[in-house]
Design a protein around this motif. Structure first.
Motif, PDB file in Angstrom:
ATOM      1  N   UNK A  16       0.831  -1.207   0.000  1.00  0.00           N
ATOM      2  CA  UNK A  16       0.000   0.000   0.000  1.00  0.00           C
ATOM      3  C   UNK A  16       0.865   1.257   0.000  1.00  0.00           C
ATOM      4  N   UNK A  17       2.001   1.200   0.693  1.00  0.00           N
ATOM      5  CA  UNK A  17       2.946   2.315   0.658  1.00  0.00           C
ATOM      6  C   UNK A  17       3.421   2.568  -0.767  1.00  0.00           C
ATOM      7  N   UNK A  18       3.742   1.504  -1.497  1.00  0.00           N
ATOM      8  CA  UNK A  18       4.180   1.646  -2.887  1.00  0.00           C
ATOM      9  C   UNK A  18       3.069   2.219  -3.753  1.00  0.00           C
ATOM     10  N   UNK A  19       1.827   1.812  -3.467  1.00  0.00           N
ATOM     11  CA  UNK A  19       0.691   2.326  -4.239  1.00  0.00           C
ATOM     12  C   UNK A  19       0.507   3.824  -4.023  1.00  0.00           C
ATOM     13  N   UNK A  20       0.729   4.298  -2.789  1.00  0.00           N
ATOM     14  CA  UNK A  20       0.598   5.731  -2.528  1.00  0.00           C
ATOM     15  C   UNK A  20       1.676   6.527  -3.258  1.00  0.00           C
ATOM     16  N   UNK A  21       2.843   5.923  -3.460  1.00  0.00           N
ATOM     17  CA  UNK A  21       3.923   6.614  -4.164  1.00  0.00           C
ATOM     18  C   UNK A  21       3.661   6.667  -5.666  1.00  0.00           C
TER      19      UNK A  21
END
Length: 321
Positions: A80-85
């Motif tokens: 999810x962190x990667x998706x926000x980036x």
């Protein structure tokens, strides 16, 4: 207040690192690389410990469970962190947010207990070597692992957060659904929820950290009695690296959840959170296994055996053709 659910927010918007727009691509590459290394390292530990009979001891049993936990713990947060980036913000439904919160708290609490148990195991091995096989028998080892998994406290915090009212806004200035930013968004009283989470944090984080520190204090005092200087240095090097990782994990978690209700700035929260959600899951396989001589020998043996099997199969396929 009526008994029905007054929540009007059906989804949240995770803002991630929107204050670092020019660094989004670089951060994505760094976090993706760390995630890949974390997954690979922990999977290797599980495979090697499972396949090598010499590593079927309590220490490596705990390590295998820690690696299994780290895979799920970091997978709860990093994708999810990667998706926000990638999207410069990520929408997440209310129920998915609560589910992520539950698994984050559950795996985080379980890791605390496992780290404390692993420190106790090293204390017995170093300070009571003659009684180690009795005090850490396979049955006791299994019970300690089961207790660590069963004492995860994710249900109560996530349940209490889900019962809060969220009337808007719905933007979470974080890269995952964490407790402090969610309570800040609630339009109902969070005093009881804050107190329960504070008490649970003390019970889990502080007690486990103190037990871990006490184990290492006894280990250090025992090591100081070793006549060999090289033996002292070797043990200090191993225990020092273990204690450094444990301190980073517990220290950042305690600074986040065992403190007054006055919130830290969102940017500081995110930096602290990166340490216990991204950094320590990468450091654990490196510190606990790749610096261990027995594990490295077992890794070479497993690689030679698997490469040999692969080579035989390739020759058989060529012969058939």
């Amino acid at each position: 207040m009526s008994s029905q659910n007054l929540s009007t927010v059906t989804e949240f918007q995770l803002l991630g690192f929107q204050n670092l727009l020019e660094w989004q691509t670089l951060l994505f590459i760094i976090f993706l690389f760390i995630y890949f290394l974390t997954m690979t390292g922990n999977i290797v530990i599980i495979v090697v410990v499972s396949q090598d009979q010499r590593l079927h001891s309590p220490m490596y049993t705990f390590l295998k469970h820690l690696s299994f936990l780290e895979i799920w713990y970091t997978s709860t947060i990093v994708p999810l962190l990667l998706a926000t980036l990638v999207s410069q913000g990520q929408a997440i439904s209310f129920h998915a947010c609560i589910a992520q919160l539950y698994f984050f708290v559950f795996f985080g609490a379980t890791e605390c207990f496992l780290l404390a148990v692993m420190a106790y195991d090293r204390y017995l091995a170093i300070c009571s070597p003659l009684h180690y096989s009795f005090l850490m028998s396979p049955e006791i080892c299994t019970k300690l692992v089961a207790i660590s998994w069963l004492t995860g406290v994710g249900f109560l915090p996530s349940l209490m957060i889900s019962k809060l009212d969220f009337c808007g806004p719905n933007q979470i200035n974080h890269f995952f659904c964490d407790l402090p930013p969610l309570m800040q968004l609630s339009c109902s009283s969070v005093y009881v929820t804050e107190m329960v989470i504070f008490i649970l944090s003390i019970a889990v984080l502080c007690i486990c950290f103190i037990l871990t520190l006490v184990s290492y204090v006894f280990i250090v005092s025992s090591v100081l009695r070793i006549p060999s200087a090289s033996g002292q240095m070797k043990t200090f090097s191993t225990c020092g690296s273990h204690l450094a990782v444990v301190t980073i994990y517990y220290g950042t978690m305690i600074s986040m959840y065992v403190r007054p209700s006055a919130p830290l700035s969102p940017d500081i929260n995110k930096i602290i959170s990166v340490f216990y959600t991204v950094v320590t899951p990468l450091l654990n396989p490196v510190i606990y296994s790749l610096r261990n001589k027995d594990f490295k020998n077992a890794l070479r043996k497993v690689m030679r055996r698997n490469c040999g099997i692969y080579g035989v199969r390739m020759k058989e396929n060529l012969f058939i053709r």
